[in-house]
Design a protein around this motif. Structure first.
Motif, PDB file in Angstrom:
ATOM      1  N   VAL A 282      -1.300  -3.751   4.273  1.00 13.52           N
ATOM      2  CA  VAL A 282       0.031  -3.184   4.511  1.00 13.52           C
ATOM      3  C   VAL A 282       1.017  -4.220   5.046  1.00 13.52           C
ATOM      4  O   VAL A 282       2.222  -3.973   5.076  1.00 13.52           O
ATOM      5  CB  VAL A 282      -0.025  -1.975   5.472  1.00 13.52           C
ATOM      6  CG1 VAL A 282      -0.833  -0.842   4.851  1.00 13.52           C
ATOM      7  CG2 VAL A 282      -0.602  -2.375   6.826  1.00 13.52           C
ATOM      8  N   GLY A 283       0.517  -5.390   5.481  1.00 20.76           N
ATOM      9  CA  GLY A 283       1.419  -6.407   5.993  1.00 20.76           C
ATOM     10  C   GLY A 283       0.795  -7.787   5.947  1.00 20.76           C
ATOM     11  O   GLY A 283      -0.432  -7.931   5.975  1.00 20.76           O
ATOM     12  N   THR A 284       1.651  -8.804   5.855  1.00 18.76           N
ATOM     13  CA  THR A 284       1.211 -10.201   5.853  1.00 18.76           C
ATOM     14  C   THR A 284       2.080 -10.976   6.834  1.00 18.76           C
ATOM     15  O   THR A 284       2.774 -10.390   7.676  1.00 18.76           O
ATOM     16  CB  THR A 284       1.309 -10.815   4.443  1.00 18.76           C
ATOM     17  OG1 THR A 284       2.682 -10.772   4.011  1.00 18.76           O
ATOM     18  CG2 THR A 284       0.446 -10.057   3.442  1.00 18.76           C
ATOM     19  N   ASP A 285       2.092 -12.324   6.727  1.00 17.54           N
ATOM     20  CA  ASP A 285       2.893 -13.152   7.634  1.00 17.54           C
ATOM     21  C   ASP A 285       4.356 -12.729   7.666  1.00 17.54           C
ATOM     22  O   ASP A 285       5.018 -12.802   8.703  1.00 17.54           O
ATOM     23  CB  ASP A 285       2.824 -14.615   7.202  1.00 17.54           C
ATOM     24  CG  ASP A 285       1.455 -15.226   7.449  1.00 17.54           C
ATOM     25  OD1 ASP A 285       1.286 -16.393   7.079  1.00 17.54           O
ATOM     26  OD2 ASP A 285       0.581 -14.559   8.002  1.00 17.54           O
ATOM     27  N   GLY A 286       4.900 -12.330   6.521  1.00 12.63           N
ATOM     28  CA  GLY A 286       6.316 -12.003   6.433  1.00 12.63           C
ATOM     29  C   GLY A 286       6.674 -10.601   6.864  1.00 12.63           C
ATOM     30  O   GLY A 286       7.844 -10.224   6.835  1.00 12.63           O
ATOM     31  N   GLY A 287       5.683  -9.799   7.268  1.00 12.45           N
ATOM     32  CA  GLY A 287       5.952  -8.426   7.677  1.00 12.45           C
ATOM     33  C   GLY A 287       5.299  -7.427   6.752  1.00 12.45           C
ATOM     34  O   GLY A 287       4.359  -7.751   6.009  1.00 12.45           O
ATOM     35  N   LEU A 288       5.786  -6.195   6.796  1.00 12.97           N
ATOM     36  CA  LEU A 288       5.191  -5.127   6.001  1.00 12.97           C
ATOM     37  C   LEU A 288       5.471  -5.321   4.519  1.00 12.97           C
ATOM     38  O   LEU A 288       6.516  -5.844   4.120  1.00 12.97           O
ATOM     39  CB  LEU A 288       5.731  -3.769   6.445  1.00 12.97           C
ATOM     40  CG  LEU A 288       5.393  -3.338   7.880  1.00 12.97           C
ATOM     41  CD1 LEU A 288       6.037  -2.000   8.192  1.00 12.97           C
ATOM     42  CD2 LEU A 288       3.889  -3.284   8.107  1.00 12.97           C
ATOM     43  N   LEU A 289       4.514  -4.878   3.683  1.00 13.30           N
ATOM     44  CA  LEU A 289       4.714  -4.861   2.239  1.00 13.30           C
ATOM     45  C   LEU A 289       5.611  -3.698   1.856  1.00 13.30           C
ATOM     46  O   LEU A 289       5.881  -2.799   2.670  1.00 13.30           O
ATOM     47  CB  LEU A 289       3.367  -4.733   1.524  1.00 13.30           C
ATOM     48  CG  LEU A 289       2.290  -5.771   1.832  1.00 13.30           C
ATOM     49  CD1 LEU A 289       1.049  -5.494   0.973  1.00 13.30           C
ATOM     50  CD2 LEU A 289       2.799  -7.169   1.592  1.00 13.30           C
ATOM     51  N   ALA A 290       6.044  -3.680   0.612  1.00 10.78           N
ATOM     52  CA  ALA A 290       6.857  -2.563   0.131  1.00 10.78           C
ATOM     53  C   ALA A 290       6.022  -1.291   0.037  1.00 10.78           C
ATOM     54  O   ALA A 290       6.538  -0.183   0.177  1.00 10.78           O
ATOM     55  CB  ALA A 290       7.471  -2.907  -1.224  1.00 10.78           C
ATOM     56  N   THR A 357      -5.558  10.968   7.063  1.00 15.16           N
ATOM     57  CA  THR A 357      -4.117  11.086   6.874  1.00 15.16           C
ATOM     58  C   THR A 357      -3.686  10.183   5.726  1.00 15.16           C
ATOM     59  O   THR A 357      -3.986   8.987   5.748  1.00 15.16           O
ATOM     60  CB  THR A 357      -3.364  10.677   8.150  1.00 15.16           C
ATOM     61  OG1 THR A 357      -3.804  11.493   9.236  1.00 15.16           O
ATOM     62  CG2 THR A 357      -1.862  10.838   7.960  1.00 15.16           C
ATOM     63  N   PRO A 358      -3.004  10.736   4.726  1.00 12.79           N
ATOM     64  CA  PRO A 358      -2.576   9.889   3.601  1.00 12.79           C
ATOM     65  C   PRO A 358      -1.682   8.752   4.071  1.00 12.79           C
ATOM     66  O   PRO A 358      -0.832   8.929   4.955  1.00 12.79           O
ATOM     67  CB  PRO A 358      -1.815  10.860   2.695  1.00 12.79           C
ATOM     68  CG  PRO A 358      -2.298  12.218   3.085  1.00 12.79           C
ATOM     69  CD  PRO A 358      -2.602  12.137   4.549  1.00 12.79           C
ATOM     70  N   LEU A 359      -1.875   7.576   3.500  1.00 12.24           N
ATOM     71  CA  LEU A 359      -0.999   6.459   3.812  1.00 12.24           C
ATOM     72  C   LEU A 359       0.380   6.688   3.206  1.00 12.24           C
ATOM     73  O   LEU A 359       0.499   7.342   2.161  1.00 12.24           O
ATOM     74  CB  LEU A 359      -1.583   5.159   3.254  1.00 12.24           C
ATOM     75  CG  LEU A 359      -2.756   4.536   4.010  1.00 12.24           C
ATOM     76  CD1 LEU A 359      -3.298   3.347   3.221  1.00 12.24           C
ATOM     77  CD2 LEU A 359      -2.320   4.096   5.390  1.00 12.24           C
ATOM     78  N   PRO A 360       1.420   6.173   3.835  1.00 13.80           N
ATOM     79  CA  PRO A 360       2.755   6.304   3.222  1.00 13.80           C
ATOM     80  C   PRO A 360       2.793   5.566   1.890  1.00 13.80           C
ATOM     81  O   PRO A 360       2.138   4.528   1.716  1.00 13.80           O
ATOM     82  CB  PRO A 360       3.676   5.645   4.259  1.00 13.80           C
ATOM     83  CG  PRO A 360       2.783   4.763   5.061  1.00 13.80           C
ATOM     84  CD  PRO A 360       1.458   5.424   5.102  1.00 13.80           C
ATOM     85  N   THR A 361       3.527   6.091   0.943  1.00 15.93           N
ATOM     86  CA  THR A 361       3.628   5.449  -0.376  1.00 15.93           C
ATOM     87  C   THR A 361       4.614   4.293  -0.369  1.00 15.93           C
ATOM     88  O   THR A 361       4.582   3.439  -1.257  1.00 15.93           O
ATOM     89  CB  THR A 361       4.051   6.476  -1.437  1.00 15.93           C
ATOM     90  OG1 THR A 361       5.303   7.068  -1.037  1.00 15.93           O
ATOM     91  CG2 THR A 361       2.995   7.572  -1.576  1.00 15.93           C
ATOM     92  N   ALA A 362       5.494   4.259   0.627  1.00  9.68           N
ATOM     93  CA  ALA A 362       6.473   3.172   0.745  1.00  9.68           C
ATOM     94  C   ALA A 362       6.582   2.769   2.207  1.00  9.68           C
ATOM     95  O   ALA A 362       6.419   3.597   3.110  1.00  9.68           O
ATOM     96  CB  ALA A 362       7.832   3.604   0.216  1.00  9.68           C
ATOM     97  N   LEU A 363       6.844   1.470   2.438  1.00  9.91           N
ATOM     98  CA  LEU A 363       6.966   0.937   3.791  1.00  9.91           C
ATOM     99  C   LEU A 363       8.311   0.232   3.940  1.00  9.91           C
ATOM    100  O   LEU A 363       8.866  -0.276   2.950  1.00  9.91           O
ATOM    101  CB  LEU A 363       5.829  -0.055   4.071  1.00  9.91           C
ATOM    102  CG  LEU A 363       4.416   0.525   4.053  1.00  9.91           C
ATOM    103  CD1 LEU A 363       3.377  -0.591   4.076  1.00  9.91           C
ATOM    104  CD2 LEU A 363       4.205   1.456   5.236  1.00  9.91           C
ATOM    105  N   PRO A 364       8.842   0.174   5.151  1.00 14.04           N
ATOM    106  CA  PRO A 364      10.149  -0.473   5.370  1.00 14.04           C
ATOM    107  C   PRO A 364      10.023  -1.997   5.388  1.00 14.04           C
ATOM    108  O   PRO A 364      10.131  -2.637   6.427  1.00 14.04           O
ATOM    109  CB  PRO A 364      10.576   0.075   6.729  1.00 14.04           C
ATOM    110  CG  PRO A 364       9.294   0.332   7.438  1.00 14.04           C
ATOM    111  CD  PRO A 364       8.327   0.793   6.383  1.00 14.04           C
TER     112      PRO A 364
END
Length: 418
Positions: A282-290, A357-364
């Protein structure tokens, strides 16, 4: 380094795995031990220890450092310290840390916060405090130019101007970074969004920091040793997480978010679950994925971070482990650099009840900047040089205008900070 996705392995052995080493590398280590007394070497059997006896130490969770609120600033206080820490049962190491003798507390802030950190140096040598991954003025970044002499305090301040991300802090003194970080001077700095992301977020419960480092233990496991010098750097023969040897985490929720930091000097980790099941990046060095990305392997090089969400099965007993990977070197160099090792990172049990709990389909996630500069730059990395030049803090080779945008040769946008 980008995440590495590989086909799911055929085996589904769920038992913890200890470090494995090839016969050739073991013989190299034995020869070195005979030639140089006291040096550490690879002497692990590669056996699978029973889950009831191995990986039984509760995972230590770095404490959250509570800030003071002064004049609209979140004020944190860190103190660089040295001492001894028992990182392996019965084996003490000379260590360094922040607000203690090993590692440091977790700092946390939200986009828009004004932050100030008072860093006092109680070490017998100079150090720095570098905010790795943070967008902030260079004068506040704690690089080799900004040494904190022993007995003094440095107080950088800035406004957090980036989206949610897992960052970390560590010293960056010229010629001493590997020694100080390898001795334990590392901590997490978490940036949160103002709005909920839908991801697990209760620190220490379902939002878990994992600071992975390798240390060296002499044959027999009675004394600390010296890391092995390899083509990629200094490699230890024993892995610890949050300063815990063979750690065990008891999950109380069906999903856990692991914020993984490779704080080792040179070792890479190719992470997978012992069940062979997918986890979600869900995230890497640059922050959260889409959006969350399902995968079953993730390769992290030193200083890289990744946020993964693991779904914990009912009555689970599984292991997050590192498995062999290709460093693009010769077979012998791969082996001596630890790329053919298999070892456990963290045992996870629990989650006897509860619903998934389902994961969100989109992240900020952060948006890619628009527009590309026509500037072309080339960097040739040598053993100790860049473009044939050695480090010189008084020399400036390249100047990039603040907020300009360039396209790297790997096809990814790079935007300069403030």
């Amino acid at each position: 380094m980008s995440s590495n996705i590989n086909p799911r392995p055929q085996s589904s052995n769920t038992g913890p795995q200890l470090p494995h080493i090839s016969r050739r590398t073991l013989l190299i280590g034995l020869g070195a031990l005979g030639a140089v007394g006291g040096i550490s070497f690879w002497a692990t059997s590669g056996k699978h220890e029973d889950a009831g006896t191995a990986f039984a130490t509760p995972l230590a969770i770095p404490p959250l450092l509570e800030p003071e609120m002064l004049d609209g600033e979140r004020v944190f206080r860190l103190s660089a310290q040295a001492g001894e820490t028992e990182l392996v049962p019965g084996v003490s190491f000379a260590t360094m840390g922040f607000n203690g003798t090993h590692l440091g507390p977790t700092l946390r802030a939200t986009r828009g916060d004004k932050v100030r950190v008072h860093v006092s140096n109680e070490l017998p040598v100079a150090t720095t405090a570098h905010w790795h991954g943070m967008r902030l003025p260079a004068s506040q970044d704690g690089t080799a130019h900004q040494a904190i002499a022993k007995g003094t305090t440095w107080s950088p301040s800035w406004t957090v101007e980036q989206d949610a991300a897992t960052l970390w802090y560590h010293p960056h003194p010229h010629g001493q970074t590997e020694l100080q970080v390898g001795s334990g001077m590392a901590g997490m700095f978490l940036i949160d969004d103002k709005e909920p992301t839908g991801l697990p977020s209760e620190y220490g419960v379902d939002d878990i920091p994992l600071i992975i480092q390798d240390v060296a233990v002499q044959s027999g496991g009675q004394r600390s040793g010296t890391p092995t010098t390899t083509p990629i750097g200094r490699i230890g023969n024993t892995v610890i997480v949050n300063g815990t040897y063979q750690p065990h985490f008891v999950a109380t929720t069906r999903q856990i978010r692991l914020r993984v930091l490779n704080a080792s000097a040179a070792r890479c980790y190719n992470l997978e679950l012992s069940t062979g099941e997918d986890f979600h990046l869900v995230g890497t060095d640059g922050g959260l994925l889409a959006a969350p990305a399902a995968m079953n392997k993730l390769l992290l090089s030193p200083a890289e971070r990744a946020e993964i969400v693991v779904t914990v099965p009912q009555d689970a007993d599984l292991v997050l482990r590192s498995v062999p990977h290709d460093l693009g070197m010769s077979k012998g160099d791969n082996m001596t650099s630890g790329a053919e090792d298999t070892f456990g990172i963290l045992r996870i049990t629990g989650a006897k009840a509860g619903t998934e709990t389902p994961l969100p389909t989109a992240l900020p996630s952060a948006k890619h900047p628009e527009g590309v500069s026509g500037v072309e730059r080339h960097f040739m990395l040598g053993d100790t040089t860049i473009n044939g030049k050695s480090m010189d803090m008084s020399r400036i080779d390249t100047v990039v205008k603040a907020s300009s945008t360039e396209l790297s040769d790997r096809g990814k946008y790079v935007q300069a900070g403030p």
